[in-house]
Write a protein that holds these residues in place. Sequence first.
Motif, short mmCIF file in Angstrom:
data_model
loop_
_atom_site.label_atom_id
_atom_site.label_comp_id
_atom_site.label_asym_id
_atom_site.label_seq_id
_atom_site.Cartn_x
_atom_site.Cartn_y
_atom_site.Cartn_z
N GLU A 155 40.50 6.50 42.38
CA GLU A 155 40.84 6.25 44.34
C GLU A 155 40.74 5.61 44.79
O GLU A 155 39.60 4.71 45.69
CB GLU A 155 40.84 8.48 44.76
N SER A 186 50.03 5.71 38.06
CA SER A 186 49.76 6.57 38.42
C SER A 186 50.40 8.05 38.40
O SER A 186 51.42 8.20 38.82
CB SER A 186 48.77 6.80 40.25
N SER A 195 40.18 2.36 35.35
CA SER A 195 40.81 3.34 34.51
C SER A 195 39.48 4.84 35.64
O SER A 195 38.80 4.55 36.10
CB SER A 195 40.67 3.50 33.67
N GLY A 196 40.78 5.31 36.25
CA GLY A 196 40.47 6.41 36.90
C GLY A 196 39.51 6.09 38.14
O GLY A 196 38.63 5.83 38.00
N ASP A 202 45.33 6.04 38.01
CA ASP A 202 44.67 6.17 36.36
C ASP A 202 44.98 4.79 35.50
O ASP A 202 43.25 4.81 35.16
CB ASP A 202 46.38 6.48 35.62
N THR A 203 45.04 3.72 35.69
CA THR A 203 44.38 3.09 35.24
C THR A 203 45.25 1.49 36.40
O THR A 203 46.41 1.72 37.15
CB THR A 203 45.52 2.26 33.79
N ASP A 250 36.13 5.45 38.33
CA ASP A 250 35.48 5.19 36.83
C ASP A 250 34.57 4.62 35.98
O ASP A 250 33.33 4.04 35.61
CB ASP A 250 36.01 6.45 35.76
#
Length: 302
Positions: free
Chosen positions: A179, A210, A176-177, A187-188, A156
């Motif tokens: 896959e 995660s 951040s954000g 997550d970070t 993101d």
Amino acid sequence: MSATIKRPWHMFYPLAGMIMICIVWSGYWYVAFTQTQKLVAEQRTMLAARGIQFNCNHEAWGGYPFRFEFQCNGMRLKYAGRELQTGNILAIAQAYNPFHVLFLVRGPTSILEGERSMATATHDDALVSIIFSKDGTWDASSDVAHVDVQQIFTGDAVKLYARRINGSIELAGSLSGGEVVSTLPIDTAEFKAKLENDTVIDLTQFKITSGITNFDGAGKLSLDATHRVAGKLSTQTNDLTGLVKLLAPVFQLSEADQIAIQNLIVAQNPNPDSILQKADFVGRDGAIFWGLFKLTDTAPLY
């Protein structure tokens, strides 16, 4: 009583002053603009001598009177048999501070090897800031949102930082954000590193979260004689089972593989009951090992 002598031409003094300032500024802009173009040409020549070719389908200069602007449509950067392509790049520097350059990069961005596309990334317009110094040091930062490298990585918000100081290059970044390989949710993530002798990456710190799983460590990485990843990362996690499950799709680990990894890592730890479980990721002989378990073979990067 003497009569007042009127000098109506005095009203033209401010106008004359403005005209003089414009002439002086225009002269400065033209000289600095010419020197900037010359510097860019010299840098291109230096890159070409190192085997790096920078080309544009179309390029244009401008920016008068307050900026220096360089626009490159269809940028292509070639090195070691691979080519980086992107849409448009707009470089802007204020005329009073030509050592601070802002780049606006519009994708998509692709990496090719010959005629074969290795990866293509879509992203929002990326902003890159580079500050140059006369002593040869520089400081760079970039910020890009909604990155999607097909089948490899998404994010993101991705931020990267780099600077050349004391003869080495220091690196840092955050995510951040996102896959990895469409299966590993992140997550970070953040890292700090130093590039030594242009060949060794000293990863002084990295951390990935995660959900409830934390994974962090440090180490040094390089390329071996066949251009495959080599080195060691000393790592630890607070959730070994969760981490193994997250990595299983990435490395195609079976249920038996997952159990074997956990047993080997727990067995080699001096304190197997500790919340934190430690193990080394090692790259050698064309393969990556996690502790004593071989995860995967590696191919040359180029």
